[in-house]
Design an enzyme around this catalytic site. Structure first.
Site, mmCIF file in Angstrom:
data_model
loop_
_atom_site.group_PDB
_atom_site.id
_atom_site.type_symbol
_atom_site.label_atom_id
_atom_site.label_comp_id
_atom_site.label_asym_id
_atom_site.label_seq_id
_atom_site.Cartn_x
_atom_site.Cartn_y
_atom_site.Cartn_z
ATOM 1 N N ARG A 215 35.413 7.057 11.909
ATOM 2 C CA ARG A 215 36.309 8.198 12.079
ATOM 3 C C ARG A 215 36.327 9.054 10.815
ATOM 4 N NH1 ARG A 215 39.402 3.892 14.290
ATOM 5 N NH2 ARG A 215 39.833 4.148 16.532
ATOM 6 N N LYS A 249 43.762 3.191 12.053
ATOM 7 C CA LYS A 249 44.557 3.621 13.204
ATOM 8 C C LYS A 249 45.183 2.437 13.922
ATOM 9 C CE LYS A 249 44.286 6.763 17.153
ATOM 10 N NZ LYS A 249 43.403 7.672 17.921
ATOM 11 N N ARG A 330 31.302 11.536 15.659
ATOM 12 C CA ARG A 330 31.622 10.221 16.236
ATOM 13 C C ARG A 330 31.380 10.234 17.739
ATOM 14 N NH1 ARG A 330 35.055 5.509 15.474
ATOM 15 N NH2 ARG A 330 36.597 5.276 17.131
ATOM 16 N N HIS A 353 37.856 0.172 19.042
ATOM 17 C CA HIS A 353 38.865 0.313 20.084
ATOM 18 C C HIS A 353 39.347 -1.069 20.518
ATOM 19 C CE1 HIS A 353 37.271 4.550 21.305
ATOM 20 N NE2 HIS A 353 38.095 4.597 20.279
ATOM 21 N N TYR A 363 36.020 8.957 25.534
ATOM 22 C CA TYR A 363 34.623 9.366 25.472
ATOM 23 C C TYR A 363 33.962 9.375 26.844
ATOM 24 C CZ TYR A 363 35.352 8.429 20.521
ATOM 25 O OH TYR A 363 35.831 8.444 19.243
#
Length: 408
Positions: A215, A249, A330, A353, A363
């Site tokens: 990221r 994140k 990304r 993720h 995505y």
């Protein structure tokens, strides 16, 4: 006895209904009622006032109801604007300054639409009308964010006994305008970017972001002590970001990734270039330990990265720099992995993720999954050379004179 009519006194109220009297100073009727006693035995008395006896009794009834529900004093005067401002000032926790600015922008819609509504009188109709007014001019994501801000503000108000229910949770977010679709570089465009931007100072950033899938917020916080260029394979430990907390994140986003040879090569070159910048800057150099810095060693902000990225894309004829942002490197990484046959589970693991649903949702335009498991299994079970391709089915009807053909 005289003919003068004696005014009748109002009927006596039942026990527990309280008292109503005329207050000369306020010039209003005041209704009072004892609702309980505190720990010291002192009376807890609630009051309500109005221009008439019935108005005073209604005001008292509402005060008593709020007390019985456990609502704090002053809850009847609290507006939606009050709780939203309180949430913005004190309910943000450890979030980035840019996140706070975004929430302030979303809350401006709330304040303009229903800010003057008393919190106790807020209904689902108020919220639905607010969100519906944004449908023609705002994306579904923005409308959802506005609803989320209002929901959080009222939850905070509930925790402080200012309201006893959250009507926002009963409202469904309407669909707004189509937002900006995510996109990724095609394979040809990606190769052109990797080939034609070599001379630009952003080249190392572009290569690592596109070929490792980190990221942008993690790239800007990457330090040299997290990069091992001498191991086999070379690795990068993604454990930090530029978020206010310094953490990634999610916990799943903490990951150590192997790097392709091109990324290793450009990072070695990046280290040499940074050493040259350090010598040139002299005493002005700021030793931050960051991989990607300005010529003085200071951290890059999002504007630095965006301008530098678009400047680099100016050397690539097949793309319009104004249409691309660094985060789409990304997206391109995911697209290239998917085109190369990687399963969505593998992609989700690499990009950090927590599950595949996040990868598929964010995505979805980049993923081109071809599910091959069934075909692979059935090829082993019923191979063409075993079953034989020249299969034949006997016809149900034959023409006159046509003989039956024997098949092995």
């Amino acid at each position: 006895m005289t003919d003068q009519t004696v005014p009748r006194k109002p009927p006596r109220r039942a026990r527990g209904e309280g008292t109503v009297y005329w207050d000369k100073r306020l010039e209003r009727f005041v209704a009072t009622r004892i609702v309980g006693y505190d720990d010291r035995g002192k009376e807890i008395r609630k009051r309500g006032s109005g221009k008439s006896r019935s108005a005073a009794m209604e005001a008292l009834r509402l005060r008593v109801r709020d007390y019985e529900r456990g609502l704090a004093p002053g809850a009847d005067k609290t507006t939606v604007s009050d709780v939203v401002k309180d949430w913005i000032l004190y309910g943000q926790g450890q979030v980035d300054d840019n996140t706070v600015k975004t929430r302030e922008f979303n809350c401006a819609h709330i304040d303009a639409g229903i800010g003057d509504v008393l919190l106790r009188k807020l209904t689902t109709k108020h919220v639905e009308k607010l969100l519906r007014s944004m449908v023609a001019t705002h994306s579904t994501r923005t409308i959802a964010d506005v609803r989320a801000c209002l929901n959080s503000a009222i939850k905070r108000a509930m925790a402080r006994d200012l309201v006893d229910r959250n009507v926002v949770e009963l409202v469904v977010t309407p669909r707004g305008t189509t937002g900006r679709k995510s996109k990724s570089l095609t394979e040809r465009q990606a190769l052109e970017v990797l080939t034609l931007t070599k001379a630009h100072w952003m080249y190392a950033y572009i290569v690592v972001s596109m070929l490792v899938g980190i990221r942008t917020e993690e790239m800007r916080a990457l330090t040299w002590d997290r990069v091992d260029l001498d191991s086999e394979p070379a690795t990068v430990a993604v454990w930090r970001s530029v978020r206010k907390s310094g953490d990634t994140k999610t916990r799943k986003s903490r990951r150590t990734l192997a790097m392709p040879d091109l990324a290793v090569d450009v990072l070695r070159r990046r280290r040499r270039d940074q050493d040259a910048d350090r010598v040139k800057a002299g005493a002005d150099w700021k030793d931050t330990g960051l991989v990607f810095t300005t010529t003085l060693g200071t951290a890059l902000d999002s504007a630095n990265v965006r301008r530098g990225f678009r400047s680099a894309l100016g050397a690539v004829p097949s793309v319009n720099p104004a249409e691309w942002t660094p985060r789409e490197l990304r997206h391109s990484f995911v697209s290239l992995m998917s085109a190369g046959g990687a399963a969505v589970e593998e992609i989700a693991h690499v990009v950090g993720h927590s599950d595949t649903s996040t990868t598929e949702r964010i995505y979805r335009h980049e993923l081109r999954p071809v599910i091959q498991t069934g075909a692979t299994f059935m090829n082993r079970f019923a191979a063409v050379d075993v079953v034989a391709p020249d299969w034949h089915m006997e016809p149900l009807f034959r023409l006159p004179g046509e003989e039956r053909t024997a098949h092995a």
